[in-house]
Structures are given as C-alpha cells and as structure tokens.
Motif scaffolding. Structure first.
Motif, short mmCIF file in Angstrom:
data_model
loop_
_atom_site.label_atom_id
_atom_site.label_comp_id
_atom_site.label_asym_id
_atom_site.label_seq_id
_atom_site.Cartn_x
_atom_site.Cartn_y
_atom_site.Cartn_z
N GLU A 159 0.84 -1.21 0.00
CA GLU A 159 0.00 0.00 0.00
C GLU A 159 0.87 1.26 0.00
O GLU A 159 0.63 2.19 -0.76
CB GLU A 159 -0.91 0.01 1.24
CG GLU A 159 -1.99 -1.04 1.20
CD GLU A 159 -2.71 -1.20 2.54
OE1 GLU A 159 -2.37 -0.48 3.51
OE2 GLU A 159 -3.62 -2.05 2.62
N ARG A 160 1.88 1.27 0.85
CA ARG A 160 2.73 2.45 1.01
C ARG A 160 3.59 2.72 -0.22
O ARG A 160 3.79 3.86 -0.61
CB ARG A 160 3.61 2.26 2.26
CG ARG A 160 4.77 3.21 2.42
CD ARG A 160 4.30 4.59 2.87
NE ARG A 160 5.40 5.45 3.21
CZ ARG A 160 6.06 6.20 2.34
NH1 ARG A 160 5.75 6.19 1.07
NH2 ARG A 160 7.05 6.99 2.74
N TYR A 161 4.11 1.66 -0.82
CA TYR A 161 5.06 1.82 -1.93
C TYR A 161 4.51 1.28 -3.26
O TYR A 161 5.27 0.87 -4.13
CB TYR A 161 6.39 1.13 -1.59
CG TYR A 161 7.15 1.82 -0.49
CD1 TYR A 161 7.84 2.99 -0.73
CD2 TYR A 161 7.15 1.31 0.81
CE1 TYR A 161 8.55 3.64 0.28
CE2 TYR A 161 7.85 1.94 1.83
CZ TYR A 161 8.54 3.11 1.55
OH TYR A 161 9.23 3.75 2.56
N ALA A 162 3.19 1.34 -3.43
CA ALA A 162 2.56 0.82 -4.65
C ALA A 162 3.15 1.42 -5.91
O ALA A 162 3.30 0.75 -6.94
CB ALA A 162 1.06 1.07 -4.60
N PHE A 163 3.54 2.69 -5.85
CA PHE A 163 4.03 3.40 -7.03
C PHE A 163 5.42 2.95 -7.48
O PHE A 163 5.83 3.24 -8.61
CB PHE A 163 4.03 4.92 -6.77
CG PHE A 163 4.93 5.34 -5.64
CD1 PHE A 163 6.13 5.95 -5.88
CD2 PHE A 163 4.54 5.12 -4.32
CE1 PHE A 163 6.96 6.34 -4.83
CE2 PHE A 163 5.35 5.51 -3.27
CZ PHE A 163 6.57 6.12 -3.52
N ILE A 164 6.15 2.23 -6.63
CA ILE A 164 7.50 1.78 -7.03
C ILE A 164 7.73 0.29 -6.81
O ILE A 164 8.80 -0.22 -7.13
CB ILE A 164 8.62 2.56 -6.29
CG1 ILE A 164 8.50 2.41 -4.77
CG2 ILE A 164 8.68 3.99 -6.75
CD1 ILE A 164 9.73 2.89 -4.00
N ILE A 165 6.74 -0.43 -6.29
CA ILE A 165 6.97 -1.82 -5.90
C ILE A 165 7.48 -2.68 -7.06
O ILE A 165 8.32 -3.56 -6.88
CB ILE A 165 5.72 -2.45 -5.24
CG1 ILE A 165 6.11 -3.70 -4.45
CG2 ILE A 165 4.63 -2.71 -6.26
CD1 ILE A 165 5.08 -4.16 -3.46
N ASP A 166 7.01 -2.40 -8.28
CA ASP A 166 7.45 -3.18 -9.44
C ASP A 166 8.88 -2.84 -9.86
O ASP A 166 9.48 -3.56 -10.65
CB ASP A 166 6.51 -2.94 -10.63
CG ASP A 166 5.12 -3.50 -10.38
OD1 ASP A 166 4.99 -4.43 -9.56
OD2 ASP A 166 4.16 -2.99 -10.98
N ARG A 167 9.43 -1.76 -9.32
CA ARG A 167 10.79 -1.34 -9.67
C ARG A 167 11.82 -1.78 -8.62
O ARG A 167 13.02 -1.57 -8.80
CB ARG A 167 10.84 0.19 -9.81
CG ARG A 167 10.01 0.70 -10.98
CD ARG A 167 9.65 2.17 -10.86
NE ARG A 167 10.78 3.06 -10.73
CZ ARG A 167 10.67 4.37 -10.46
NH1 ARG A 167 9.47 4.91 -10.30
NH2 ARG A 167 11.74 5.12 -10.35
N LEU A 168 11.34 -2.38 -7.53
CA LEU A 168 12.24 -2.77 -6.44
C LEU A 168 12.63 -4.24 -6.53
O LEU A 168 11.75 -5.10 -6.68
CB LEU A 168 11.58 -2.52 -5.09
CG LEU A 168 11.35 -1.07 -4.69
CD1 LEU A 168 10.48 -0.99 -3.44
CD2 LEU A 168 12.67 -0.36 -4.45
#
Length: 196
Positions: A159-168
């Motif tokens: 929820e917190r990092y939805a905007f970058i989770i696919d980049r981590l």
C-alpha cells in the motif's frame, strides 16, 4: 523542470518561506546522474547534502549490532532523503543512502542551506519541521511494523510503496520487511494463490 515537491512543502502559510524562496533554492541545486548501487552517503560520514530524487529510487539503511544492514526507507521521483541529524548537526551519519535504481538526483548542499537560512530566516524552521515530520513518519511506520506478522507487513508495504513496488528488487523489499528473500518469495506465492 518543475519545482520538486519537497521545495513546494517549504512554501505556504505562516512561518514558511514563500515560493520565491523555494525557486531561489531550486536554482542553487546541482543535478547529477547516479548509477545503481552507488552510495551517496556512507555510514559514519557527515551528511553535506539533502538528496532530492528527480528520477530513480534511493534507499536509506541502518546497521544493527551484528553488522547487518537493514533498509528503513525508500524514496523515488520527487521525494527527498538525508541523514537528518547528521545534516543539521554536521555529525557522523548513522544512515547509509544508496541508489536502488539509476537516475538523476538534485543535491541541496549544507553550505547553500546555511547561506539561504541567513537570508530567509523562516527557511531553517520550515526545513526542520518538514524533515522532522518525515523522520517521525518513517519511525512510526517502522515501529508499527515490528508488531505485525510478515503478511501484514507486506500488505502495508504494498500500500505504502505501490508506485514503485514493481521497480524494487525482491531482496530490497525483504530487507525492508525484515525477512529473508526466500520467505518473501513464499509469502508472495501464497498471496497469489489466494487472489487466483
């Protein structure tokens, strides 16, 4: 390029400096390309910059008493990170800042901060308030996670990092959550089965 959100936070009502001040600060910033795994601040170094992410992802990590590094924060496009107390007090940092993804970073130097602070008396106070709020938000987030099980921690992370989770990378997420990479892989597998 647009003014970074961090500098917009320095503008507004009350004791905050105006947008004019933020624009002046913005003109002083140095832009540098950074590469993946590049360390911008090592443990024990004095933080002489605030890093504003133009593009890419940075992480902040601390070391435990066993010498293990643990990720405590991620920042991406338009966000900001520094070792707060090291930057303000010019003392050795207990936070390491490293690039997770290549990109471009704006550097706000300590000497520029001092210079601008002398000209605009409200800047230092506004800066302290913003950075301390961010620091306390990070501590609150991490302290709440301590009592959660791994599944709950991962759901909150998504929820917190939805905007970058696919980049981590998976290992970075596992480090943040305080679990092994294999455990995270199993957890994700179980969650995928539930969703299917």
């Amino acid at each position: 390029m647009e003014l970074p959100s961090f500098l917009f936070d320095l503008t507004g009502e009350g004791d905050k400096p105006s947008l004019e001040y933020a624009n002046e600060i913005f003109r002083m910033l140095e832009v540098t390309k950074v590469r993946k795994k590049q360390v911008l601040l090592n443990l024990g170094e004095v933080a002489d910059s605030v890093f504003i992410v133009k593009s890419g992802i940075l992480k902040g990590s601390i070391i435990d008493e066993f010498g293990e590094m643990h990720t405590v924060r991620f920042v991406a496009d338009g966000d900001v990170i520094t070792s707060m107390y090291s930057f303000i007090d010019q003392k050795p940092s207990e936070l390491q800042i490293e690039c997770v993804e290549a990109g471009e970073i704006l550097f706000f130097k300590y000497q520029d901060f001092e210079y601008i602070g002398k000209i605009y008396s409200g800047l230092s106070h506004a800066f302290h308030k913003i950075m301390l709020k961010r620091y306390h938000d990070m501590l609150d987030e991490k302290s709440r996670m301590i009592s959660d099980d791994a599944t709950t921690r991962y759901v909150k992370f998504m929820e917190r990092y939805a905007f970058i989770i696919d980049r981590l990378p998976l290992k970075e997420i596992a480090s943040f959550l305080g679990i092994r990479q294999q455990s995270l892989s199993r957890l994700r597998g179980k969650m995928d089965e539930v969703v299917s």
